[in-house]
Every structure is written in C-alpha cells, then in structure tokens.
Write a protein that holds these residues in place. Structure first.
Motif, PDB file in Angstrom:
ATOM      1  N   ARG A   1       0.832  -1.214   0.000  1.00 27.77           N
ATOM      2  CA  ARG A   1       0.000   0.000   0.000  1.00 27.77           C
ATOM      3  C   ARG A   1       0.861   1.257   0.000  1.00 27.77           C
ATOM      4  NH1 ARG A   1      -5.193  -1.724   3.798  1.00 27.77           N
ATOM      5  NH2 ARG A   1      -5.751  -3.531   2.521  1.00 27.77           N
ATOM      6  N   HIS A   2       1.928   1.253   0.775  1.00 21.94           N
ATOM      7  CA  HIS A   2       2.830   2.415   0.783  1.00 21.94           C
ATOM      8  C   HIS A   2       3.478   2.618  -0.586  1.00 21.94           C
ATOM      9  CE1 HIS A   2       2.460   2.331   5.181  1.00 21.94           C
ATOM     10  NE2 HIS A   2       2.785   3.603   5.084  1.00 21.94           N
ATOM     11  N   PHE A   3       3.902   1.539  -1.212  1.00 20.07           N
ATOM     12  CA  PHE A   3       4.503   1.624  -2.540  1.00 20.07           C
ATOM     13  C   PHE A   3       3.497   2.219  -3.537  1.00 20.07           C
ATOM     14  CE2 PHE A   3       5.581  -0.003  -6.735  1.00 20.07           C
ATOM     15  CZ  PHE A   3       6.934   0.274  -6.813  1.00 20.07           C
ATOM     16  N   ALA A   4       2.260   1.741  -3.490  1.00 18.62           N
ATOM     17  CA  ALA A   4       1.226   2.254  -4.396  1.00 18.62           C
ATOM     18  C   ALA A   4       1.008   3.750  -4.177  1.00 18.62           C
ATOM     19  CB  ALA A   4      -0.081   1.487  -4.189  1.00 18.62           C
ATOM     20  N   LEU A   5       0.943   4.168  -2.924  1.00 13.93           N
ATOM     21  CA  LEU A   5       0.745   5.591  -2.623  1.00 13.93           C
ATOM     22  C   LEU A   5       1.935   6.429  -3.093  1.00 13.93           C
ATOM     23  CD1 LEU A   5      -0.873   5.220   0.891  1.00 13.93           C
ATOM     24  CD2 LEU A   5      -1.998   6.086  -1.184  1.00 13.93           C
ATOM     25  N   GLU A   6       3.139   5.900  -2.961  1.00 15.20           N
ATOM     26  CA  GLU A   6       4.327   6.612  -3.454  1.00 15.20           C
ATOM     27  C   GLU A   6       4.255   6.787  -4.968  1.00 15.20           C
ATOM     28  OE1 GLU A   6       7.467   4.124  -1.985  1.00 15.20           O
ATOM     29  OE2 GLU A   6       7.309   4.924   0.046  1.00 15.20           O
ATOM     30  N   GLN A   7       3.790   5.766  -5.660  1.00 17.36           N
ATOM     31  CA  GLN A   7       3.646   5.874  -7.118  1.00 17.36           C
ATOM     32  C   GLN A   7       2.588   6.918  -7.467  1.00 17.36           C
ATOM     33  OE1 GLN A   7       5.886   4.328  -9.129  1.00 17.36           O
ATOM     34  NE2 GLN A   7       6.689   3.739  -7.138  1.00 17.36           N
ATOM     35  N   MET A   8       1.485   6.932  -6.732  1.00 13.64           N
ATOM     36  CA  MET A   8       0.437   7.923  -6.964  1.00 13.64           C
ATOM     37  C   MET A   8       0.964   9.330  -6.703  1.00 13.64           C
ATOM     38  SD  MET A   8      -2.671   5.806  -5.228  1.00 13.64           S
ATOM     39  CE  MET A   8      -4.129   6.617  -5.851  1.00 13.64           C
ATOM     40  N   ASP A   9       1.737   9.486  -5.646  1.00  7.61           N
ATOM     41  CA  ASP A   9       2.322  10.797  -5.335  1.00  7.61           C
ATOM     42  C   ASP A   9       3.268  11.260  -6.444  1.00  7.61           C
ATOM     43  OD1 ASP A   9       0.918  10.908  -2.960  1.00  7.61           O
ATOM     44  OD2 ASP A   9       2.618  10.275  -1.718  1.00  7.61           O
ATOM     45  N   ALA A  10       3.856  10.307  -7.160  1.00 11.15           N
ATOM     46  CA  ALA A  10       4.756  10.626  -8.273  1.00 11.15           C
ATOM     47  C   ALA A  10       3.975  10.881  -9.574  1.00 11.15           C
ATOM     48  CB  ALA A  10       5.765   9.492  -8.475  1.00 11.15           C
ATOM     49  N   GLY A  11       2.651  10.858  -9.506  1.00  2.90           N
ATOM     50  CA  GLY A  11       1.828  11.155 -10.670  1.00  2.90           C
ATOM     51  C   GLY A  11       1.493   9.958 -11.539  1.00  2.90           C
ATOM     52  N   ILE A  12       1.728   8.756 -11.023  1.00  2.00           N
ATOM     53  CA  ILE A  12       1.444   7.536 -11.776  1.00  2.00           C
ATOM     54  C   ILE A  12       0.063   7.017 -11.383  1.00  2.00           C
ATOM     55  CG2 ILE A  12       2.184   5.161 -12.197  1.00  2.00           C
ATOM     56  CD1 ILE A  12       5.070   6.193 -11.539  1.00  2.00           C
ATOM     57  N   ARG A  13      -0.713   6.622 -12.370  1.00  5.99           N
ATOM     58  CA  ARG A  13      -2.032   6.052 -12.092  1.00  5.99           C
ATOM     59  C   ARG A  13      -1.851   4.630 -11.572  1.00  5.99           C
ATOM     60  NH1 ARG A  13      -5.050   6.832 -17.620  1.00  5.99           N
ATOM     61  NH2 ARG A  13      -2.981   6.297 -18.358  1.00  5.99           N
ATOM     62  N   VAL A  14      -2.541   4.330 -10.481  1.00  6.20           N
ATOM     63  CA  VAL A  14      -2.449   3.002  -9.870  1.00  6.20           C
ATOM     64  C   VAL A  14      -3.853   2.465  -9.660  1.00  6.20           C
ATOM     65  CG1 VAL A  14      -1.678   1.668  -7.862  1.00  6.20           C
ATOM     66  CG2 VAL A  14      -0.292   3.598  -8.678  1.00  6.20           C
ATOM     67  N   ARG A  15      -4.069   1.269 -10.169  1.00  3.92           N
ATOM     68  CA  ARG A  15      -5.319   0.539  -9.864  1.00  3.92           C
ATOM     69  C   ARG A  15      -4.931  -0.458  -8.786  1.00  3.92           C
ATOM     70  NH1 ARG A  15     -10.294  -0.310 -12.116  1.00  3.92           N
ATOM     71  NH2 ARG A  15     -11.222  -2.349 -11.758  1.00  3.92           N
TER      72      ARG A  15
END
Length: 140
Positions: A74-88
């Motif tokens: 979950r933390h990894f996914a949120l970090e990707q989202m914070d970097a502007g990457i779309r995450v499903r």
C-alpha cells in the motif's frame, strides 16, 4: 483524502501499458517502473487470498508478516500515486475482489483496455499461473 480512500479510488479509461506489480517487486528502480509513461500507462497491484494468509492461501504466513507485506504494498502504491502515476489497487477486503490474480487482471483489462501488459518476472513462478499467462498472451 485518507491514504486508504486514495487506494479505493480506482480510475477508468484506456491505458497504453498496464504494469503488474506484485508484492515482492516493490522496487522504484525496476525497469517496468522506470520505463512507464505516467500520461499513458498505469500500475495494477492486487491483494488476493492466494497470496495472503488465511482461507484460500497457497502459503501459510504469520499474521504480522502478512500485515507488514500488505502495508509495504500500500505504501509503494501511494508513493507511485504521489509521483503522478495512475495506480489501480485492489485491496484484500474490497467487495468486488475476486481473490485471484488472473481474474483481477481480467477485470482490469476490461476496464482499462491496455495495448500491452507488462510485468517483472515473479520471484515465484507459482503466482504466474495459467490464468495470468493466458490473459497476458491473449490480452484477456
């Protein structure tokens, strides 16, 4: 918006590449992550029974280890989202979760219509079951 609700907020719409990131592949420097285009591509991450402890698990795991593992995902996914990457992101307790990598991949493909599915080779080939392989070859 809370971290948990950010993960619940899925997006719809076509993507060029759908990048599958498994729980043992949380590497910001992985080739599939480095090469993705935030404007065109998206990451798919799935918490499924087959990989978590409890009923349906293919591997027994201590509850604390499972909690740590899911937290890291979950933390990894949120970090990707914070970097502007779309995450499903499919959470373990999501009502629509089918609890299998292959069927979750098929659901994502129906919604996102990727032109290509990419992933790093899994650490254990058992997670790369026939359903996932079939879906990747036939684009579901």
């Amino acid at each position: 918006m809370s971290s948990s609700s950010r993960l619940d907020a899925s997006f719809n719409g076509a993507v060029r590449h759908l990048i599958i990131v498994l729980g043992d592949q949380l590497d910001h420097d992985a080739t599939v992550i480095r090469e993705l285009d935030p404007e065109l591509d998206a990451i798919l991450m799935m918490e499924v029974d087959a990989e978590a402890s409890g009923s349906g698990a293919s591997i027994r795991s201590h509850k604390q280890r499972t909690a740590f593992f899911l937290s890291a995902m979950r933390h990894f996914a949120l970090e990707q989202m914070d970097a502007g990457i779309r995450v499903r992101y499919i959470k373990l307790d999501a009502p629509q979760n089918t609890h299998a990598l292959g069927t979750e991949l098929k659901r994502a493909v129906r919604v996102l219509s990727p032109k290509l599915i990419r992933m790093t080779h899994p650490g254990e080939w058992r997670v790369f079951d026939d359903h996932v392989l079939d879906c990747m070859i036939s684009q579901c």
